[in-house]
Enzyme design. Structure first.
Site, PDB file in Angstrom:
ATOM      1  N   SER A 160      40.228 106.711 -27.850  1.00 16.52           N
ATOM      2  CA  SER A 160      39.961 108.101 -27.483  1.00 16.52           C
ATOM      3  C   SER A 160      38.953 108.106 -26.344  1.00 16.52           C
ATOM      4  CB  SER A 160      39.362 108.864 -28.662  1.00 16.52           C
ATOM      5  OG  SER A 160      38.860 110.120 -28.232  1.00 16.52           O
ATOM      6  N   TYR A 202      32.873 109.719 -35.071  1.00 19.13           N
ATOM      7  CA  TYR A 202      34.210 109.501 -34.505  1.00 19.13           C
ATOM      8  C   TYR A 202      34.095 108.734 -33.189  1.00 19.13           C
ATOM      9  CZ  TYR A 202      38.755 110.493 -32.399  1.00 19.13           C
ATOM     10  OH  TYR A 202      39.980 110.378 -31.786  1.00 19.13           O
TER      11      TYR A 202
HETATM   12  N1  LIG Z   1      44.683 114.746 -31.087  1.00 19.10           N
HETATM   13  C1  LIG Z   1      43.729 114.398 -30.230  1.00 19.10           C
HETATM   14  O1  LIG Z   1      43.162 115.248 -29.495  1.00 19.10           O
HETATM   15  C2  LIG Z   1      43.343 112.952 -30.074  1.00 19.10           C
HETATM   16  C3  LIG Z   1      42.537 112.620 -28.962  1.00 19.10           C
HETATM   17  C4  LIG Z   1      42.163 111.301 -28.785  1.00 19.10           C
HETATM   18  C5  LIG Z   1      42.580 110.339 -29.670  1.00 19.10           C
HETATM   19  N2  LIG Z   1      43.371 110.681 -30.736  1.00 19.10           N
HETATM   20  C6  LIG Z   1      43.758 109.613 -31.652  1.00 19.10           C
HETATM   21  O2  LIG Z   1      45.166 109.581 -31.733  1.00 19.10           O
HETATM   22  C7  LIG Z   1      45.555 108.995 -32.977  1.00 19.10           C
HETATM   23  C8  LIG Z   1      46.639 109.863 -33.596  1.00 19.10           C
HETATM   24  O3  LIG Z   1      46.092 111.134 -33.897  1.00 19.10           O
HETATM   25  P1  LIG Z   1      46.952 112.461 -33.780  1.00 19.10           P
HETATM   26  O4  LIG Z   1      46.316 113.332 -32.775  1.00 19.10           O
HETATM   27  O5  LIG Z   1      48.382 112.120 -33.640  1.00 19.10           O
HETATM   28  O6  LIG Z   1      46.610 113.111 -35.198  1.00 19.10           O
HETATM   29  P2  LIG Z   1      47.529 113.462 -36.456  1.00 19.10           P
HETATM   30  O7  LIG Z   1      48.692 114.283 -36.014  1.00 19.10           O
HETATM   31  O8  LIG Z   1      46.585 114.032 -37.446  1.00 19.10           O
HETATM   32  O9  LIG Z   1      48.075 112.047 -36.964  1.00 19.10           O
HETATM   33  C9  LIG Z   1      47.224 111.140 -37.615  1.00 19.10           C
HETATM   34  C10 LIG Z   1      48.085 110.060 -38.237  1.00 19.10           C
HETATM   35  O10 LIG Z   1      47.220 109.104 -38.866  1.00 19.10           O
HETATM   36  C11 LIG Z   1      47.680 108.884 -40.182  1.00 19.10           C
HETATM   37  N3  LIG Z   1      46.585 108.575 -41.088  1.00 19.10           N
HETATM   38  C12 LIG Z   1      45.369 109.184 -41.169  1.00 19.10           C
HETATM   39  N4  LIG Z   1      44.658 108.660 -42.175  1.00 19.10           N
HETATM   40  C13 LIG Z   1      45.445 107.708 -42.744  1.00 19.10           C
HETATM   41  C14 LIG Z   1      45.274 106.810 -43.836  1.00 19.10           C
HETATM   42  N5  LIG Z   1      44.145 106.792 -44.579  1.00 19.10           N
HETATM   43  N6  LIG Z   1      46.285 105.965 -44.147  1.00 19.10           N
HETATM   44  C15 LIG Z   1      47.429 105.986 -43.425  1.00 19.10           C
HETATM   45  N7  LIG Z   1      47.648 106.797 -42.397  1.00 19.10           N
HETATM   46  C16 LIG Z   1      46.663 107.651 -42.048  1.00 19.10           C
HETATM   47  C17 LIG Z   1      48.323 110.186 -40.589  1.00 19.10           C
HETATM   48  O11 LIG Z   1      49.203 109.940 -41.664  1.00 19.10           O
HETATM   49  P3  LIG Z   1      49.580 111.085 -42.777  1.00 19.10           P
HETATM   50  O12 LIG Z   1      49.814 112.358 -41.997  1.00 19.10           O
HETATM   51  O13 LIG Z   1      50.834 110.546 -43.382  1.00 19.10           O
HETATM   52  O14 LIG Z   1      48.417 111.174 -43.679  1.00 19.10           O
HETATM   53  C18 LIG Z   1      49.020 110.587 -39.310  1.00 19.10           C
HETATM   54  O15 LIG Z   1      50.268 109.955 -39.201  1.00 19.10           O
HETATM   55  C19 LIG Z   1      44.277 108.901 -33.812  1.00 19.10           C
HETATM   56  O16 LIG Z   1      43.828 107.574 -33.788  1.00 19.10           O
HETATM   57  C20 LIG Z   1      43.300 109.805 -33.087  1.00 19.10           C
HETATM   58  O17 LIG Z   1      41.977 109.383 -33.265  1.00 19.10           O
HETATM   59  C21 LIG Z   1      43.761 111.965 -30.946  1.00 19.10           C
END
Ligand SMILES: NC(=O)c1ccc[n+]([C@@H]2O[C@H](COP(=O)([O-])OP(=O)(O)OC[C@H]3O[C@@H](n4cnc5c(N)ncnc54)[C@H](OP(=O)(O)O)[C@@H]3O)[C@@H](O)[C@H]2O)c1
Length: 276
Positions: A162, A175
């Site tokens: 991130s 985070y």
């Molecule tokens: N959205 C943003 O603005 C943003 C910005 C920078 C970086 N990121 C990074 O991008 C990545 C994906 O995030 P996203 O935005 O796609 O969010 P998201 O839609 O909330 O997806 C998060 C994913 O992580 C999985 N996960 C979370 N906790 C878990 C656990 N304990 N065991 C197994 N799986 C787990 C969730 O699985 P379940 O739904 O099945 O629980 C889901 O598939 C993350 O690493 C996040 O830090 C996001």
């Protein structure tokens, strides 16, 4: 289930699939097999769908079995519902991957969670979960699949970090620290495996239109930077992985903020104080 807004940029999915052929000469790309964590939602889900379109056999990892089933149906992939914060989960995932996929060409670590609590109010349990899912789980998974990749002399590792990990964002202290750990991990690992056929790509997304903000308990309310579509992030990070790039920033201009931070931290802190 969370439904992201339609992308505000042209869908370049076909472009991504087509461009894979440009790297077809490099061993292991386009990937025949991939393990994707976070495949049930957001960025990981979009990456899994794209890989499915490249005829890649995918093992989808997440906790939400219903959401995983839906992605599995669209990708003809396998799925495993597992909580990655539980110690030893990576061993279960790696062993399923070996059984179902055989040799692994690509590991995508997209599972992660955010936290918007002021640091002095964060519970130890919440802190431990952040570290377990955002840091320990990708490191443990890489450790589990890396020996076979090195033995075969090829493999791709894609970590989703991130911009918070590069810059440090107030209100997201824990985070930011977990994502900063991935920067050190990716840099050191890349150096350690250099010349042995395994590439390490770290993606730095800015703000992305996924369930991430709702889940962390604080919606994204700023007008700028604008939310990026998860599909765009998935496309860019897979292209970068195919090219063997070390880093990919989405949107690209964010790397400029990181450069200012690196070259003149005092100026960066002043600007961050003004613009937040
Ligand atoms: N959205 C943003 O603005 C943003 C910005 C920078 C970086 N990121 C990074 O991008 C990545 C994906 O995030 P996203 O935005 O796609 O969010 P998201 O839609 O909330 O997806 C998060 C994913 O992580 C999985 N996960 C979370 N906790 C878990 C656990 N304990 N065991 C197994 N799986 C787990 C969730 O699985 P379940 O739904 O099945 O629980 C889901 O598939 C993350 O690493 C996040 O830090 C996001």
């Amino acid at each position: 289930m969370y439904t992201p807004a339609r992308p505000t940029v042209p869908d370049s999915r076909l472009h991504v699939v087509a461009e894979q052929s440009r790297f077809a000469g490099s061993r292991g790309w386009p990937p025949r097999t991939a393990l994707v964590t976070g495949a049930s939602s957001g960025i990981g889900r979009e990456a899994a769908l794209l890989l499915g379109e490249m005829n890649c056999k995918v093992l989808l990892v997440g906790r939400n079995g219903v959401a995983l089933d839906e992605v599995a149906a669209s990708t003809s992939g396998h799925r495993i519902a597992v909580d990655l914060s539980v110690p030893g989960a990576e061993a279960t995932v790696a062993s399923r991957s070996e059984d179902l996929l055989g040799d692994l060409d690509l590991l995508v670590c997209a599972a992660g969670l955010g936290s918007a609590s002021p640091f002095d109010q964060l519970s130890h349990e919440a802190l431990a979960e952040l570290v377990a899912v955002n840091v320990l789980s990708p490191m443990a998974l890489v450790r589990a699949v890396l020996p076979a990749m090195l033995e075969r002399g090829h493999g791709r590792i894609l970590l989703v970090g991130s911009v918070a990990g590069a810059l440090g964002v107030r209100g997201e202290v824990a985070y930011s620290a977990t994502k900063a750990a991935l920067v050190g991990f990716a840099n050191a690992l890349r150096s350690e495996v250099a010349g042995r056929g395994v590439t390490v790509t770290l993606c730095f997304p800015g703000v992305v239109d996924t369930a991430f903000f709702r889940r962390r308990g604080a919606p994204y309310v700023r007008r700028w930077p604008r939310l990026q579509p998860a599909r765009l992030v998935a496309e860019r990070m897979l292209l970068a992985t195919g090219r063997g790039q070390a880093e990919i920033w989405v949107p690209r201009w964010l790397s400029f903020a990181a450069r200012v931070h690196g070259v003149t931290p005092t100026l960066y802190r002043r600007l961050a104080g003004i613009f937040g």
